[in-house]
Structure formats: C-alpha cells, structure tokens
Design a protein around this motif. Structure first.
Motif, short mmCIF file in Angstrom:
data_model
loop_
_atom_site.label_atom_id
_atom_site.label_comp_id
_atom_site.label_asym_id
_atom_site.label_seq_id
_atom_site.Cartn_x
_atom_site.Cartn_y
_atom_site.Cartn_z
N CYS A 38 -23.32 66.19 15.60
CA CYS A 38 -23.56 65.83 14.14
C CYS A 38 -23.04 67.27 13.66
CB CYS A 38 -25.00 65.86 13.82
SG CYS A 38 -25.70 64.27 14.06
N CYS A 58 -29.25 68.66 11.21
CA CYS A 58 -29.15 67.31 10.75
C CYS A 58 -30.26 66.47 10.87
CB CYS A 58 -27.97 66.74 11.28
SG CYS A 58 -27.45 65.01 10.75
N ILE A 61 -25.12 60.07 14.39
CA ILE A 61 -26.44 59.11 14.79
C ILE A 61 -26.06 57.82 13.59
CG2 ILE A 61 -28.56 58.35 14.59
CD1 ILE A 61 -28.93 61.19 16.08
ZN LIG Z 1 -27.12 63.74 12.37
#
Ligand SMILES: [Zn+2]
Ligand SMILES: Nc1nc2c(ncn2[C@@H]2O[C@H](COP(=O)(O)OP(=O)(O)OP(=O)(O)O)[C@@H](O)[C@H]2O)c(=O)[nH]1
Ligand SMILES: [Mg+2]
Length: 298
Positions: free
Chosen positions: A258, A263, A273
C-alpha cells in the motif's frame, strides 16, 4: 506426578494423570502476590502431589503453548481470563442453512483464532439441506485461504469420519451458532458425547460469568473436546483496528504494497488491497467483513 486439568469447579480442579484422576486444590503459595489473570485453567498441564482418597495438591503449572483468553477490564487493571489452555484447534461449526450462514460471524471467529494463534478447522454442516454446489458456494473460499474445511451432514453421515479423524489425539474447542449442529456432530462421532456437552453448556449458560470452559470431554480414541458456553467466548474483542489486516491471511501479504503505511484499506489511493479486490483476487464478502470490523472498531 504430571496431569491435565479436565474440570474446574470453584477452587477444585480434576486432574487426570497416568494413574487416575485426582481432585486438587492449588498450593497456597501459587495464589500469593498481585494477580492480573487466571492462575490455572482447564487444559493446563500441572504437577501434583497426590494425597489419600483421590485428592491432591497442584504444585506448579507448566508453561502454556497457547490459549484462548480475554482481557476483562477491572478497577485494578486488565485481567486476563483464560477460556481454555492449550487447545490444539478451534472447530467452528456453521450450518449451510437453518440457521442461515452469517459469514461475518465466521470471519470474526477466524480473526479471534488468528489473533490467539489457535489453529482452526471449519465444519460446514447440514449439507443435506442445500446440496453440495450451494454448500461449496458458501464455504469453498475458506479452503482456498488454507483453513481446513469439512463438509458434513449428520443426517447423511457425510464428513463425520473425517471430523473424527481430525479430533482424535487433539484437544479441540467447539464453537458456532446455536443450532448449527455441534452436539449432533459430537453424538455422531461418539454416542452420548453431544448430550454430555449439551447438558453442561445448558447448565452453565444460566450462570452469569461463565465465559470460560469448565470441562473437557474425553474421546474414546484419545483426545478431548470442549464446548464454549454460547458464543460469548468468540465474541471477545481485544483487537486494535490497525492490527486487524494481519488477521486476514489473504490481506496480510499485501499491506506492504500500500502507498501509505497507515493505510486502512477502506478508501486510500494506492491501496494494494482495494486493487486486489477490484481484480477479483479477494472474496468480496471477506473484504466486507474486514471493512465492517475496521470501521466499527469492534
Ligand atoms: Zn491499503
Ligand atoms: N438437516 C439436518 N439437521 C441437522 C444436522 N445436524 C443437526 N441437525 C439438527 O439441527 C438442530 C440443532 O442441532 P444441535 O446439535 O442441537 O445444534 P448445536 O450447535 O449443538 O446448538 P447449541 O447447543 O444450541 O449451540 C437439531 O434439531 C438437529 O437434529 C444436519 O446435518 N442436517
Ligand atoms: Mg449443543
């Protein structure tokens, strides 16, 4: 003499040893000092001094390999209540129908087991009510997460041999919604066992503070099963929002990719994700469970 605590009742513990079982109390010095958690629990291995008449004294408690526990807030600080010591696996029994599967509840159970590092076995029961294609539709993605999964039906006999084989020689703690078929499965594996478990869980559910396991039931081929009183034990929530992604096997490998290291995987740009979800690589219902827990913080 070494033994396993298979029952607890107020301050008495039944300890099973190679030469029979003993009703034991704790040696006084074990109870001294400031306590921030249970000293001993069902599932603990202990050293005892036998006394006449089948009684004994617990002298020491072996280090636990793992446990299911909860942190209970008290005026003096957080108290660690041990639900069960040394479970080899948690067996989560859910029905394909009657009651309808609530995936969010299974996902919460899985998160608690991941957090406490207790291996999991999922049993998808009552396959007879929906048929295999529908059952697989409901449960197969859990197998692809590498959770062992048994499709079962007490009615047709499906899965009961496989379940029995996974229980023999292990200490297993059962949990799942009421009516999913835990007692029925245990009876199918060993006649009378489900009834024994049921009468205890019914008796304890009347008590107020009964979130801990009070008794292990022996399997004739070796090993033990325990029932969790109701769903309370698995509804425990000591999980920090920022650690939640680590308890989803399909998410934890992605978080390093990320863009932001804080995040939440709910709205951020550059989230690995959300990108994987978009590509269909994460099951939407699993993601929904994650997002719900992450946003509500419980
Ligand atoms: Zn993320
Ligand atoms: N059709 C069908 N019915 C089942 C199956 N397994 C259990 N049942 C029925 O489902 C009902 C509930 O089963 P139990 O074994 O009492 O469920 P439980 O999980 O032990 O429930 P609690 O003790 O309340 O937590 C009973 O009427 C069982 O006969 C199955 O595989 N197929
Ligand atoms: Mg039952």
């Amino acid at each position: 003499m070494r033994g396993l605590i298979i029952r607890s009742q107020s301050s008495f513990y039944t300890v099973e040893t190679a030469t029979g079982s003993f009703t034991c109390r704790l040696r006084g010095r074990l109870k001294q000092g400031k306590r921030l958690g249970d000293i001993v629990a069902v599932g603990d291995w202990v050293e005892i001094t036998p006394l006449p008449d089948g009684e004994g004294i617990i002298e020491s408690i072996e280090a636990r390999q793992r446990m299911l526990s909860r942190l209970a807030p008290t005026p003096r600080g957080e108290y660690q209540q041990i639900i069960i010591a040394n479970p080899d696996q948690a067996v989560f029994v859910f029905a394909c129908a009657r009651p309808e599967l609530r995936p969010g509840m299974l996902d919460r159970f899985l998160v608690v087991a991941e957090k406490q590092r207790v291996p999991v076995l999922i049993v998808a029961n009552k396959v007879d009510l929906v048929g295999m294609p529908k059952a697989e539709n409901l449960f197969s993605h859990y197998a692809s997460l590498e959770y062992p999964l048994i499709y079962a039906s007490v009615k047709s006999g499906m899965g009961t041999v496989a379940l029995r084989n996974r229980l023999i020689g292990r200490l297993s703690v059962f949990a799942g919604p009421s009516g999913a078929g835990k007692s029925s499965l245990l009876n199918a594996i060993q006649p009378g066992l489900g009834l024994a478990v049921r009468s205890v869980s019914q008796a304890t559910s009347k008590g107020r503070h009964t979130t801990v396991v009070r008794e292990l039931f022996p399997l004739s081929g070796g090993g033990y099963v325990a029932d969790t009183p109701g769903l309370k034990a698995m509804a425990l929530w000591d999980i920090l929002p920022e650690e939640l992604d680590g308890y989803f096997p399909e998410l934890r490998g992605l978080v390093d990719r990320c863009q932001f290291n804080d995040c939440t995987h709910t709205h951020e740009p550059g989230c690995a994700i959300l990108a994987a979800l978009e590509r269909g690589e994460i099951h939407p219902e699993r993601y929904a469970s994650y997002a719900k827990m992450r946003i509500s913080g419980e």
